[in-house]
Design an enzyme around this catalytic site. Structure first.
Site, PDB file in Angstrom:
ATOM      1  CB  SER A   1      15.222 -75.255  35.892  1.00 42.47           C
ATOM      2  OG  SER A   1      15.102 -75.643  34.548  1.00 42.47           O
TER       3      SER A   1
ATOM      4  CB  SER B   1      14.759 -76.546  31.519  1.00 41.21           C
ATOM      5  OG  SER B   1      15.585 -75.424  31.317  1.00 41.21           O
TER       6      SER B   1
ATOM      7  CD  GLU C   1      19.450 -74.442  29.178  1.00 41.26           C
ATOM      8  OE1 GLU C   1      19.197 -73.380  28.571  1.00 41.26           O
ATOM      9  OE2 GLU C   1      18.558 -75.196  29.609  1.00 41.26           O
TER      10      GLU C   1
ATOM     11  CE  LYS D   1      18.417 -76.791  32.547  1.00 41.74           C
ATOM     12  NZ  LYS D   1      17.922 -75.503  33.048  1.00 41.74           N
TER      13      LYS D   1
END
Length: 308
Positions: free
Chosen positions: A135, A71, A171, A74
Site C-alpha cells: 500500500s 488505498s 494520494e 490501488k
C-alpha cells in the site's frame, strides 16, 4: 427488503448504528441477521458486501452509502496499469525515475527506504508490487502519472460497467486536504463489482491476472481485518484502505478481497467502516468478524451438501 445501517448523533454525541430497512440477495436471511448482530451498536457507519460462490447477486448492507475508499483504489489502479501492459502501452520492465525531493513527503512509502540516493530508477512491476502488497503511497502516485491520472482511472472503472465508484484524486491530493478522500468513493455494490470483475478473470491477461493475485495474497497491511479470524492458511487476496484519525474519528477502515473456501471456490467479501468513533482495534474486529461469519456460513452450506 432493503437494509440501511445509519450512524446517528445522540445527545451524548455518540454515533450509534440503527436499522431502518434491509437489502438482501438470494442469500439466507440468517447470514444477514448474523452480520447485523456484529455491527449494531457500533459508533460508525458500516458497509458490507458478501458474494458467495452460489449467489447470483451479493448481499449488501448499507447499499446506498458512499464510502471513502482510501488505498482500496490501488486495486483498481493496478488493474488499469496491467490492462495497459496487456495492450502494449506499458511494459513491466520499463523503469521510472524517482526523484526523492519531488515525491510525496511524510507518507507511508516503504519503497523509499528500499532505495538509496537522491534519484533512482524503479521498474513498473516493482511499483505495482509496492502499491498493492505494501500500500505504498509514493509508488501509487508514480503509477497514476503513467496511466494519465485519476481521471483515466475513473474512466477505466466506468468502462467496466462499475458505475457506483468514483476516483478524482491521487494520494498527494488526499494528503493535502483530508476531505478529498470522500470524493474517492464506492458503494458496496461497486466494491462487490470490482471483486467480481477480478475474480471472473475477464479484464486482464492470464499473466497479469496471476501477478495481481499474487500481490494481493502477499498483502502485508491489515492482517487483523479480513484474515484476522479465518483459519490459519486460508488464502485471502485482498486490498486494504485506511485513513488517519481526526478529532477522534476515523474516516475509513476498509478491506475487500477474495477468500478461497476449502473446496477452492471464491467467497467475495468487502467491509468498509466509515466515520468511526470506535478504536482502531474495534474497527478491524468488525471486518474480521464479518469475514469469519460469511466464511463459516459457506462452510455450513458445504457440510450440508457433503455425503454422510
Amino acid at each position: 427488503m432493503n437494509v440501511i445501517i445509519k450512524a446517528v448523533v445522540t445527545a451524548s454525541t455518540l454515533l450509534m448504528v440503527s436499522f431502518s430497512s434491509f437489502e438482501t440477495s438470494a442469500q439466507s436471511p440468517l447470514l444477514k441477521e448474523q452480520i447485523e448482530s456484529i455491527v449494531i451498536g457500533k459508533k460508525a457507519t458500516v458497509g458490507v458486501a458478501v458474494w458467495g460462490p452460489d449467489d447470483l447477486e451479493p448481499l449488501l448492507i448499507n447499499p446506498f452509502e458512499k464510502f471513502p475508499m482510501q488505498s482500496v483504489f490501488k486495486l483498481h489502479l493496478a488493474m488499469l496499469v496491467l490492462h495497459q501492459v496487456d495492450q502494449g502501452k506499458l511494459d513491466l520492465n520499463q523503469t521510472v525515475i524517482v526523484n526523492r525531493a519531488k515525491v510525496l513527503q511524510n507518507t507511508w512509502a516503504p519503497i523509499m527506504k528500499a532505495y538509496q540516493g537522491d534519484e533512482f530508477s524503479v521498474p513498473v512491476q516493482q511499483l505495482l508490487q509496492y502499491s498493492v502488497s505494501h500500500s505504498d503511497n509514493v509508488a501509487c502516485d508514480l503509477l497514476f502519472e503513467l496511466v494519465g491520472g485519476p481521471a483515466a482511472l475513473h474512466d477505466y472503472i466506468q468502462s467496466m460497467g462499475i458505475k457506483e465508484t468514483a476516483v478524482v484524486a491521487n494520494e498527494a491530493q488526499m494528503h493535502a486536504d483530508d476531505q478529498v478522500q470522500y470524493q474517492n468513493w464506492t458503494s458496496m455494490k461497486g466494491a462487490a463489482e470490482i471483486l467480481k470483475k477480478f475474480e471472473q478473470k475477464t479484464q486482464l491477461s492470464e499473466t497479469s491476472q496471476a501477478l495481481l493475485w499474487k500481490w494481493m495474497v502477499e498483502t502485508t497491511t491489515g492482517p487483523e481485518r479480513l484474515k484476522g479470524l479465518l483459519p490459519a492458511g486460508t488464502v485471502v487476496a485482498h486490498k486494504t484502505g485506511t485513513s488517519g484519525i481526526k478529532a477522534g474519528k476515523t474516516a475509513a477502515t476498509n478491506d475487500l478481497g477474495i477468500i478461497l473456501l476449502p473446496d477452492g471456490r471464491p467467497l467475495l467479501v468487502a467491509v468498509f467502516v466509515k466515520d468511526s468513533a470506535e478504536s482502531s482495534r474495534t474497527n478491524e474486529a468488525i471486518i474480521a468478524q464479518v469475514a469469519q461469519t460469511a466464511y463459516q456460513f459457506e462452510l455450513k452450506k458445504l457440510s450440508a451438501l457433503s455425503p454422510n
